[in-house]
Write a protein that holds these residues in place. Structure first.
Motif, PDB file in Angstrom:
ATOM      1  N   ALA A 100       0.829  -1.207   0.000  1.00 33.27           N
ATOM      2  CA  ALA A 100       0.000   0.000   0.000  1.00 33.27           C
ATOM      3  C   ALA A 100       0.865   1.259   0.000  1.00 33.27           C
ATOM      4  O   ALA A 100       0.584   2.224  -0.714  1.00 33.27           O
ATOM      5  N   VAL A 101       1.945   1.216   0.790  1.00 35.34           N
ATOM      6  CA  VAL A 101       2.855   2.370   0.842  1.00 35.34           C
ATOM      7  C   VAL A 101       3.621   2.509  -0.476  1.00 35.34           C
ATOM      8  O   VAL A 101       3.756   3.615  -1.013  1.00 35.34           O
ATOM      9  N   ALA A 102       4.121   1.374  -0.992  1.00 35.90           N
ATOM     10  CA  ALA A 102       4.975   1.414  -2.180  1.00 35.90           C
ATOM     11  C   ALA A 102       4.191   1.688  -3.453  1.00 35.90           C
ATOM     12  O   ALA A 102       4.339   2.736  -4.089  1.00 35.90           O
ATOM     13  N   TRP A 103       3.333   0.714  -3.831  1.00 38.05           N
ATOM     14  CA  TRP A 103       2.603   0.828  -5.099  1.00 38.05           C
ATOM     15  C   TRP A 103       1.431   1.803  -5.009  1.00 38.05           C
ATOM     16  O   TRP A 103       1.078   2.438  -6.011  1.00 38.05           O
ATOM     17  N   GLY A 104       0.843   1.908  -3.819  1.00 37.43           N
ATOM     18  CA  GLY A 104      -0.371   2.708  -3.685  1.00 37.43           C
ATOM     19  C   GLY A 104      -0.165   4.161  -3.334  1.00 37.43           C
ATOM     20  O   GLY A 104      -1.084   4.973  -3.506  1.00 37.43           O
ATOM     21  N   PHE A 105       1.051   4.517  -2.836  1.00 39.13           N
ATOM     22  CA  PHE A 105       1.264   5.918  -2.477  1.00 39.13           C
ATOM     23  C   PHE A 105       2.569   6.491  -3.039  1.00 39.13           C
ATOM     24  O   PHE A 105       2.551   7.539  -3.669  1.00 39.13           O
TER      25      PHE A 105
ATOM     26  N   HIS B 201       8.282   5.795 -21.297  1.00 41.48           N
ATOM     27  CA  HIS B 201       8.405   6.013 -19.861  1.00 41.48           C
ATOM     28  C   HIS B 201       7.088   6.516 -19.262  1.00 41.48           C
ATOM     29  O   HIS B 201       6.665   6.062 -18.201  1.00 41.48           O
ATOM     30  N   HIS B 202       6.432   7.435 -19.942  1.00 39.93           N
ATOM     31  CA  HIS B 202       5.157   7.964 -19.451  1.00 39.93           C
ATOM     32  C   HIS B 202       4.068   6.900 -19.474  1.00 39.93           C
ATOM     33  O   HIS B 202       3.332   6.734 -18.497  1.00 39.93           O
ATOM     34  N   PHE B 203       3.968   6.171 -20.585  1.00 43.91           N
ATOM     35  CA  PHE B 203       2.914   5.165 -20.720  1.00 43.91           C
ATOM     36  C   PHE B 203       3.057   4.063 -19.671  1.00 43.91           C
ATOM     37  O   PHE B 203       2.097   3.732 -18.961  1.00 43.91           O
ATOM     38  N   VAL B 204       4.248   3.493 -19.564  1.00 43.65           N
ATOM     39  CA  VAL B 204       4.476   2.401 -18.614  1.00 43.65           C
ATOM     40  C   VAL B 204       4.350   2.912 -17.177  1.00 43.65           C
ATOM     41  O   VAL B 204       3.796   2.227 -16.312  1.00 43.65           O
ATOM     42  N   GLY B 205       4.833   4.133 -16.931  1.00 46.55           N
ATOM     43  CA  GLY B 205       4.760   4.691 -15.585  1.00 46.55           C
ATOM     44  C   GLY B 205       3.333   4.894 -15.098  1.00 46.55           C
ATOM     45  O   GLY B 205       2.974   4.473 -13.996  1.00 46.55           O
ATOM     46  N   TYR B 206       2.507   5.507 -15.933  1.00 40.43           N
ATOM     47  CA  TYR B 206       1.118   5.745 -15.535  1.00 40.43           C
ATOM     48  C   TYR B 206       0.336   4.434 -15.444  1.00 40.43           C
ATOM     49  O   TYR B 206      -0.522   4.271 -14.578  1.00 40.43           O
ATOM     50  N   ALA B 207       0.651   3.478 -16.325  1.00 43.16           N
ATOM     51  CA  ALA B 207       0.003   2.166 -16.244  1.00 43.16           C
ATOM     52  C   ALA B 207       0.356   1.477 -14.936  1.00 43.16           C
ATOM     53  O   ALA B 207      -0.496   0.857 -14.278  1.00 43.16           O
ATOM     54  N   CYS B 208       1.612   1.598 -14.527  1.00 46.16           N
ATOM     55  CA  CYS B 208       2.067   1.005 -13.269  1.00 46.16           C
ATOM     56  C   CYS B 208       1.350   1.632 -12.082  1.00 46.16           C
ATOM     57  O   CYS B 208       0.931   0.938 -11.151  1.00 46.16           O
ATOM     58  N   VAL B 209       1.193   2.948 -12.101  1.00 46.52           N
ATOM     59  CA  VAL B 209       0.511   3.654 -11.003  1.00 46.52           C
ATOM     60  C   VAL B 209      -0.948   3.204 -10.906  1.00 46.52           C
ATOM     61  O   VAL B 209      -1.439   2.896  -9.806  1.00 46.52           O
ATOM     62  N   VAL B 210      -1.639   3.153 -12.037  1.00 44.71           N
ATOM     63  CA  VAL B 210      -3.052   2.763 -12.034  1.00 44.71           C
ATOM     64  C   VAL B 210      -3.214   1.329 -11.531  1.00 44.71           C
ATOM     65  O   VAL B 210      -4.055   1.048 -10.663  1.00 44.71           O
TER      66      VAL B 210
END
Length: 204
Positions: free
Chosen positions: A24-29, A124-133
């Motif tokens: 939760a801390v890592a991937w979620g915040f 970088h933007h595409f993979v990054g935002y996909a990872c966050v979501v």
């Protein structure tokens, strides 16, 4: 036998809670916070390249914590044969893979003058935002797996995420205000230069 069963169950519960908190801390915040710093701090010319180091530090910290949480999740899966959480597991693997690719991409970042730089940025933007979501969605899946859908822990996470979203909205509004102000100032300067040229033409 009963004592051993209770001890095993309590140990498994503690691992699940640790797995949930770390992820939760890592991937979620942390990963969403790192994305926010990259989007908005880079617009502040006064701090120069400092925004990149802040962004990289937050993302790497999130990746390291997430790797520990992911490893605990793999161990929990191995110790629980016959118990599968298909969506949660798939999202976890996809999020970790995307984060690993993002981390490796930092090592191969082209220079600003390189012709492949724009393709790297798009990736970088595409993979990054996909990872966050995927990370945020999987955190909520994790609350359901732990049967904490109505817990104070989930409420606390929602408050933290809502605060981050609120910061994003405020920064986005501020960015648009600054953009509109600069556009208006540039238009006034252009009009002023035009007026000066017309005046000088009349005087000559």
């Amino acid at each position: 036998t009963g004592f051993a069963t209770v001890s095993r169950n309590s140990g498994s519960r503690a691992l699940k809670v640790t797995h949930g908190v770390l992820n939760a801390v890592a991937w979620g915040f942390l990963l969403p916070a790192g994305a926010v710093t990259a989007r908005y701090l880079r617009q502040m010319q006064s701090i120069g390249p400092t925004w990149f180091y802040i962004h990289a530090t937050i993302q790497l910290s999130g990746f390291l914590l997430g790797t520990i949480g992911f490893s605990i999740g793999i161990a929990l899966g191995r110790n629980s044969p016959g118990v599968t959480y298909g969506l949660h597991r798939s999202l976890g693997i996809a999020t970790f893979t995307a984060a690993a690719l993002q981390t490796l991409a930092l090592l191969f970042r082209p220079k600003t003058t390189n012709k492949f730089r724009r393709y790297w940025k798009s990736y970088h933007h595409f993979v990054g935002y996909a990872c966050v979501v995927m990370g945020v969605v999987n955190v909520f899946q994790g609350f359901e797996v732990l049967r904490e859908g109505r817990s104070y822990a989930k409420l606390g996470y929602c408050l933290c995420l809502s605060t981050l979203v609120g910061v994003c909205v405020a920064m986005e509004v501020n960015s648009w205000v600054v953009f509109c102000r600069k556009a208006k100032e540039e238009k006034m300067k252009r009009d002023g230069l035009t007026d000066d040229r017309c005046s000088s033409g009349i005087h000559s």
